[in-house]
Design a protein around this motif. Sequence first.
Motif, PDB file in Angstrom:
ATOM      1  N   ARG A 140      16.826   6.790   5.574  1.00  0.00           N
ATOM      2  CA  ARG A 140      16.835   7.389   4.492  1.00  0.00           C
ATOM      3  C   ARG A 140      15.770   7.327   3.633  1.00  0.00           C
ATOM      4  N   GLY A 141      15.135   8.351   2.790  1.00  0.00           N
ATOM      5  CA  GLY A 141      14.188   8.252   1.900  1.00  0.00           C
ATOM      6  C   GLY A 141      14.252   9.290   1.161  1.00  0.00           C
ATOM      7  N   LEU A 142      13.356   9.477  -0.024  1.00  0.00           N
ATOM      8  CA  LEU A 142      13.164  10.536  -0.822  1.00  0.00           C
ATOM      9  C   LEU A 142      14.330  10.265  -1.867  1.00  0.00           C
ATOM     10  N   ASN A 143      14.175   9.119  -2.495  1.00  0.00           N
ATOM     11  CA  ASN A 143      15.008   8.888  -3.532  1.00  0.00           C
ATOM     12  C   ASN A 143      16.665   9.084  -3.649  1.00  0.00           C
ATOM     13  N   VAL A 151      11.958   4.033   2.987  1.00  0.00           N
ATOM     14  CA  VAL A 151      10.491   4.137   2.935  1.00  0.00           C
ATOM     15  C   VAL A 151      10.084   3.329   1.875  1.00  0.00           C
ATOM     16  N   GLU A 152       9.294   2.318   2.067  1.00  0.00           N
ATOM     17  CA  GLU A 152       8.486   1.740   0.794  1.00  0.00           C
ATOM     18  C   GLU A 152       7.412   2.509   0.109  1.00  0.00           C
ATOM     19  N   ASP A 153       8.021   2.888  -1.104  1.00  0.00           N
ATOM     20  CA  ASP A 153       7.262   3.737  -1.869  1.00  0.00           C
ATOM     21  C   ASP A 153       6.288   3.278  -2.727  1.00  0.00           C
ATOM     22  N   ASN A 154       4.926   3.327  -2.154  1.00  0.00           N
ATOM     23  CA  ASN A 154       4.049   2.984  -3.074  1.00  0.00           C
ATOM     24  C   ASN A 154       3.378   4.025  -4.235  1.00  0.00           C
ATOM     25  N   THR A 155       3.816   5.080  -4.280  1.00  0.00           N
ATOM     26  CA  THR A 155       3.408   5.954  -5.374  1.00  0.00           C
ATOM     27  C   THR A 155       4.464   6.046  -6.559  1.00  0.00           C
ATOM     28  N   LYS A 156       4.387   5.445  -7.574  1.00  0.00           N
ATOM     29  CA  LYS A 156       5.522   5.267  -8.500  1.00  0.00           C
ATOM     30  C   LYS A 156       5.128   6.215  -9.847  1.00  0.00           C
ATOM     31  N   GLU A 157       6.277   6.731 -10.225  1.00  0.00           N
ATOM     32  CA  GLU A 157       6.082   7.519 -11.638  1.00  0.00           C
ATOM     33  C   GLU A 157       5.368   6.751 -12.582  1.00  0.00           C
ATOM     34  N   GLY A 158       4.436   7.453 -13.042  1.00  0.00           N
ATOM     35  CA  GLY A 158       3.756   6.678 -14.062  1.00  0.00           C
ATOM     36  C   GLY A 158       2.643   5.851 -13.930  1.00  0.00           C
ATOM     37  N   GLU A 159       2.426   5.734 -12.308  1.00  0.00           N
ATOM     38  CA  GLU A 159       1.126   4.920 -12.033  1.00  0.00           C
ATOM     39  C   GLU A 159      -0.303   5.548 -12.395  1.00  0.00           C
ATOM     40  N   ILE A 160      -0.282   6.693 -12.322  1.00  0.00           N
ATOM     41  CA  ILE A 160      -1.535   7.378 -12.777  1.00  0.00           C
ATOM     42  C   ILE A 160      -1.562   7.513 -14.306  1.00  0.00           C
ATOM     43  N   PRO A 161      -2.582   6.572 -15.084  1.00  0.00           N
ATOM     44  CA  PRO A 161      -2.521   6.709 -16.392  1.00  0.00           C
ATOM     45  C   PRO A 161      -2.545   8.153 -16.938  1.00  0.00           C
ATOM     46  N   LEU A 179       4.860  15.729  -6.111  1.00  0.00           N
ATOM     47  CA  LEU A 179       4.323  16.258  -4.747  1.00  0.00           C
ATOM     48  C   LEU A 179       4.039  14.944  -3.848  1.00  0.00           C
ATOM     49  N   ASP A 180       3.248  14.102  -4.441  1.00  0.00           N
ATOM     50  CA  ASP A 180       2.943  12.893  -3.503  1.00  0.00           C
ATOM     51  C   ASP A 180       4.050  11.971  -3.242  1.00  0.00           C
ATOM     52  N   ARG A 181       4.978  11.717  -3.918  1.00  0.00           N
ATOM     53  CA  ARG A 181       6.277  11.040  -3.542  1.00  0.00           C
ATOM     54  C   ARG A 181       6.876  11.682  -2.607  1.00  0.00           C
ATOM     55  N   VAL A 182       7.253  12.813  -2.656  1.00  0.00           N
ATOM     56  CA  VAL A 182       8.163  13.636  -1.574  1.00  0.00           C
ATOM     57  C   VAL A 182       7.329  13.726  -0.251  1.00  0.00           C
ATOM     58  N   SER A 183       6.239  14.023  -0.275  1.00  0.00           N
ATOM     59  CA  SER A 183       5.476  14.224   0.824  1.00  0.00           C
ATOM     60  C   SER A 183       4.974  13.051   1.777  1.00  0.00           C
ATOM     61  N   LYS A 184       4.758  12.127   0.922  1.00  0.00           N
ATOM     62  CA  LYS A 184       4.237  10.807   1.366  1.00  0.00           C
ATOM     63  C   LYS A 184       5.397  10.117   2.123  1.00  0.00           C
ATOM     64  N   LYS A 185       6.543  10.135   1.438  1.00  0.00           N
ATOM     65  CA  LYS A 185       7.750   9.558   1.993  1.00  0.00           C
ATOM     66  C   LYS A 185       8.228  10.301   3.273  1.00  0.00           C
ATOM     67  N   PHE A 186       8.231  11.702   3.467  1.00  0.00           N
ATOM     68  CA  PHE A 186       8.498  12.314   4.456  1.00  0.00           C
ATOM     69  C   PHE A 186       7.293  12.094   5.727  1.00  0.00           C
ATOM     70  N   LYS A 188       5.846   9.137   6.160  1.00  0.00           N
ATOM     71  CA  LYS A 188       6.307   7.765   6.568  1.00  0.00           C
ATOM     72  C   LYS A 188       7.451   7.815   7.621  1.00  0.00           C
ATOM     73  N   ILE A 189       8.549   8.417   7.212  1.00  0.00           N
ATOM     74  CA  ILE A 189       9.568   8.955   8.184  1.00  0.00           C
ATOM     75  C   ILE A 189       9.254   9.296   9.399  1.00  0.00           C
ATOM     76  N   CYS A 190       8.459  10.312   9.426  1.00  0.00           N
ATOM     77  CA  CYS A 190       8.059  11.172  10.648  1.00  0.00           C
ATOM     78  C   CYS A 190       7.235  10.049  11.590  1.00  0.00           C
ATOM     79  N   ARG A 191       6.378   9.394  10.809  1.00  0.00           N
ATOM     80  CA  ARG A 191       5.529   8.252  11.856  1.00  0.00           C
ATOM     81  C   ARG A 191       6.361   7.335  12.215  1.00  0.00           C
ATOM     82  N   TYR A 192       7.442   6.710  11.400  1.00  0.00           N
ATOM     83  CA  TYR A 192       8.194   5.560  11.795  1.00  0.00           C
ATOM     84  C   TYR A 192       9.147   6.341  13.010  1.00  0.00           C
ATOM     85  N   VAL A 193       9.522   7.403  12.881  1.00  0.00           N
ATOM     86  CA  VAL A 193      10.300   7.961  13.879  1.00  0.00           C
ATOM     87  C   VAL A 193       9.564   8.231  15.189  1.00  0.00           C
TER      88      VAL A 193
END
Length: 546
Positions: A140-143, A151-161, A179-186, A188-193
């Motif tokens: 699973r991924g995507l919140n 997926v270990e999500d390194n892009t957190k909401e509010g990370e960018i000032p 956009l970054d959260r959704v696409s980066k997690k997907f 990572k999932i594809c790379r892992y699979v």
Amino acid sequence: MIRLALFLLFLANASYGATIAIIDTGFDLDHDYLKPKILKKETDEEAIDFQGWDFFDNSHLKKPVIEDKSDIQEVLLYRTLRAKGHREGLSMEEFEWYKKKNADKTFMEKVRMFKKHSHGTFVAGIALREGENISIFPIRGLNIPNPVVVVEDNTKEGEIPLTAKTPDQKFEEDIKNSLDRVSKKFTKICRYVSNKRIEVVNGSYGITFKNIMTKFRERYKEFTGKEIDEPRLLNYTNNYFAELYRRGEKTMLRHPNILFVFSAGNSGLDNDQYHHYPSRIKVPNAITVAAMNGDYLATFSNFGKASVDIGAPGVAILSIVPKVYSQDGSDLYSPASGTSMAAPYISNLAAQILNTNPKLTPANIKRIILETGDEKTHLNDKMISGSIANNHHALKAALLSKDMSIDQAIQLGKSGLIPMEDHVNIGGLPPAVTPEEMKKKVLESFPSVITPQEVDEPEEPTTVAPAPVTKPESSLPKDPVTAPQDTSLPPPSTAPDARPESADPVPASQSVEQSPTPSEELPASSSQSAPSLPEAQSPEFAPSSP
């Protein structure tokens, strides 16, 4: 001689086993049916050491979300009646009980909790319904909370000032972060699979046009204190999906050895007109699946002449639910409906095709599934293939493809010129059980207080009203407005005589980037000509989950 040759070819591949990665939540990893079929248990040292992933135990399914036994009985009964309503309609007594429960906010919340807690288990059961040499990998991924493999999500909401920006700039930055959260997690999932050499990915989830419109409207007001005008909101929404599609397509094309199977969604809308991610991404190694009610498109199912590939059974589908809800430790089944149920049906067929001929590429498997289906004239303007998947034809074509071109295999597989012994299960080791046997097994597994039939469950509603586009008509006759009498099923013995009526449409369970909100709860009735629940009295559909 031909039959003998086909059987020998089948035996030669008996040791090969395809794996289906399932992006979902609510997996009962200790279920005695699923546990032996999970590829490389999540506790394997090799898996834990994989960089960028977190692995959790199965504690979130060791305790039921509904503790009271009578409550779970009523939830199961509600699901059964909702499914029966899609299939054939309810007796007046059943309908009155169902209507009262549907208006009970507290009870409906329990129905939603149960669905979220069991969706992955339910989908996995369908993905494994035929073919013994198929394994699954729960991911699973995507919140989605309570992860299995996350997926270990390194892009957190509010990370960018955002402090030095104007309110409008902050809103746009918020969209970019999403956009970054959704696409980066997907990604990572594809790379892992891909690294695990998993051949099929099942995605019974979706981000819908209505959800994003609503979310953006709310977020804009939070940042600016003002209402956003509709043309501007629509522009932001269109651009958001366009970028999601672009990134998703790039990621999927980077992994051509994986076949992606996505649910089309449960809003009853035309995906050619309304955004739906990721199902609207069209690449050679992806299949989008609509839900069928017999030979017809289910009324809740999304469709699209240019964006939805094929139909598969998606109404009144029976599958397993977590063992924590079983009172005596035996397998417990429950019915559900949705494109979330149709997608794993196709994933299972794809895995059987691979077991038959491991040399087939995802693009070849897609061709076989789409081109061996049962064509229906009334589906020509609803999906690309205009057909419903036909397992027998597809598996025969897969077997023939070992000795001839794909074109020839598809033509012969669909023609019926080369008969195949019914007892030979091409895609698995033992012969598949007959529908009658399966139905008997399922009915016997239900708690005695329930008198179920092979039925379904609808999906929860997506939170937002459709965009200013005219809602397309479903391909089938409308469901009747009154609840017909049905004597085939005795009235539920647990139905109380009265319940508080506080009408409450099922709330949406998708968030702005909750791609994997499984797809089981949908608009109330399916588009079969048989009578079903009146739309006015049936629960709204929800995002893709059981």
